[in-house]
Design an enzyme around this catalytic site. Sequence first.
Site, PDB file in Angstrom:
ATOM      1  CB  SER A 239      -2.974  49.128  21.993  1.00  0.00           C
ATOM      2  OG  SER A 239      -2.789  47.740  22.202  1.00  0.00           O
ATOM      3  CE  LYS A 240      -1.005  47.595  13.346  1.00  0.00           C
ATOM      4  NZ  LYS A 240       0.047  48.071  12.462  1.00  0.00           N
ATOM      5  NE  ARG A 241       2.981  46.518  21.195  1.00  0.00           N
ATOM      6  CZ  ARG A 241       3.140  47.383  22.206  1.00  0.00           C
ATOM      7  NH1 ARG A 241       2.925  47.015  23.439  1.00  0.00           N
ATOM      8  NH2 ARG A 241       3.543  48.614  21.966  1.00  0.00           N
TER       9      ARG A 241
ATOM     10  N   GLY B 101      -5.345  44.543  17.221  1.00  0.00           N
ATOM     11  CA  GLY B 101      -5.231  44.433  15.762  1.00  0.00           C
ATOM     12  C   GLY B 101      -6.037  45.491  15.027  1.00  0.00           C
TER      13      GLY B 101
END
Length: 492
Positions: free
Chosen positions: A246-248, A251
């Site tokens: 995930s982006k969280r 990044g």
Amino acid sequence: MEDVRVRFPPSPTGYLHIGGARTAIYNWLHAQKTGGKLILRIEDTDVTRSTEESIRGILDGLQWLGIDWDEGPYFQSAYAEEHREAAQTLLTTGHAYRCFCTQEELERKREEARKKREDFQYDGNCRNLPPDEVKRRLAEGQPYVIRFKVPTGPGAVVFEDAVYGVLEKRFRDIEDFVIVRSNGSPLYVLSNAVDDIRDRITHVIRGQDHLANTPKQVLIYQALGVSLPRFAHMPLTLDPQKRKISKRAHGEVVAVQYYRERGFLSWALVNFLVLLGWSTPDNREIFSKEELIEAFSLEGINRANSVFDIRKDDPKFFTDPKALSINAHYLRTMPVEELLPYVQAELEAASIWDPSFTESKRSWFAHTVDLIRSRYHTTKDFVELGRAYFADQFPIDEKALNKNVLKHENLRAWLPLLAGRLEPLEKFTPDLVEQVIRTLAEELDIKAGILINGVRVAVTGQGKGPGLFEVLAAVDKERVVQRLRNVPRLFS
Ligand code: GLU
């Protein structure tokens, strides 16, 4: 034979990430393989989170990857009325009902279940309200949601998944789920199914994280009296610590754009992504577009979750090493003519492009690119590691400088001396350059390697590279001579 219609329906709440791109690729491949159509549908019903910028980024990312769609983009938000009408139909046919339970009541029941350590499921309180009672409450203006009436009894929803086989979920494990909120907005589970029906989707190929919706959607399909699409749920992609990508958590490294900015060839990225959850029996890794279309099948999608081996904290890698090695493979083996525009773009972006590279020095340019690419991983390497071939100013690798130049005090004089020997050469060919260097080494009674290693650092800034004599011929006499004369300055 039926006409295959697949869809890619991203929610435009962020950039195109590798998980989304992989979904798009699998759908695209299935369409290509079957002569079917890929429909692009933007699921923008979450107005607070959907942005124009994200839509643009997604379209742009797909185009860069070469994933072309046949219809759309359609926008889910344009069909809200149609979604509500479907709910009305379900009400009329007795497959749905109005539920007047308030948030407070539901919360109280949820709390009770929690205390008893039971899973909360809506208890069907409004499922059998007498019609008069419903009328009365409507007349009073009581708010309500619309719930789907899940069949009762010992049965189950059964459907076949191309990846996971026959799956079933017991009716009693599915609560009467909400399909329209009290403010009239349809829920995703309904909108998504109604859109698939309207778009005549034959195959729903999506992430396994949507598997929880599928039994509900099967019920909706059946209640609306339409035949089911085929389903294929793809395994999740996890990081080496088994966390969902995930982006969280990870990044930018999960964004398609990240690879574009770091010198990836788009097909190499497609090739890498397709292997995250799909394989051939012989675990083949490299596929041209035609080969991939030929080899791909939904049955080849793996059940086990795939691992995206991000090593972005490892200075050697900035992503999964396999992604880099696949990119390197294409970069090193594609016809050099096809690579030149990418290199040109990199040189332009770094402001070291010289138009003569594609005019009078065209064959030199092609030769040089071909020579140096054998060790490169991304197109960025042409301006980072290969800068010395294209520009006067270039960085010098500190470690290589110390080891191969500064440690040999004599090179301060020997390399300018070599410059003087090279300067008169009329033809600056690898053979002649080699002769000059070896002769000088003999005269000085030293190993030729001392000169060779020192020259490499002074001329290219790097400790490693292709054969030095080839390298010098490519860099060109004038620059070589000038760089060797410059060596005493490296000592100060
Ligand atoms: N909009 C959903 C997503 O982005 C797609 C759901 C589906 O494929 O059915 O995850």
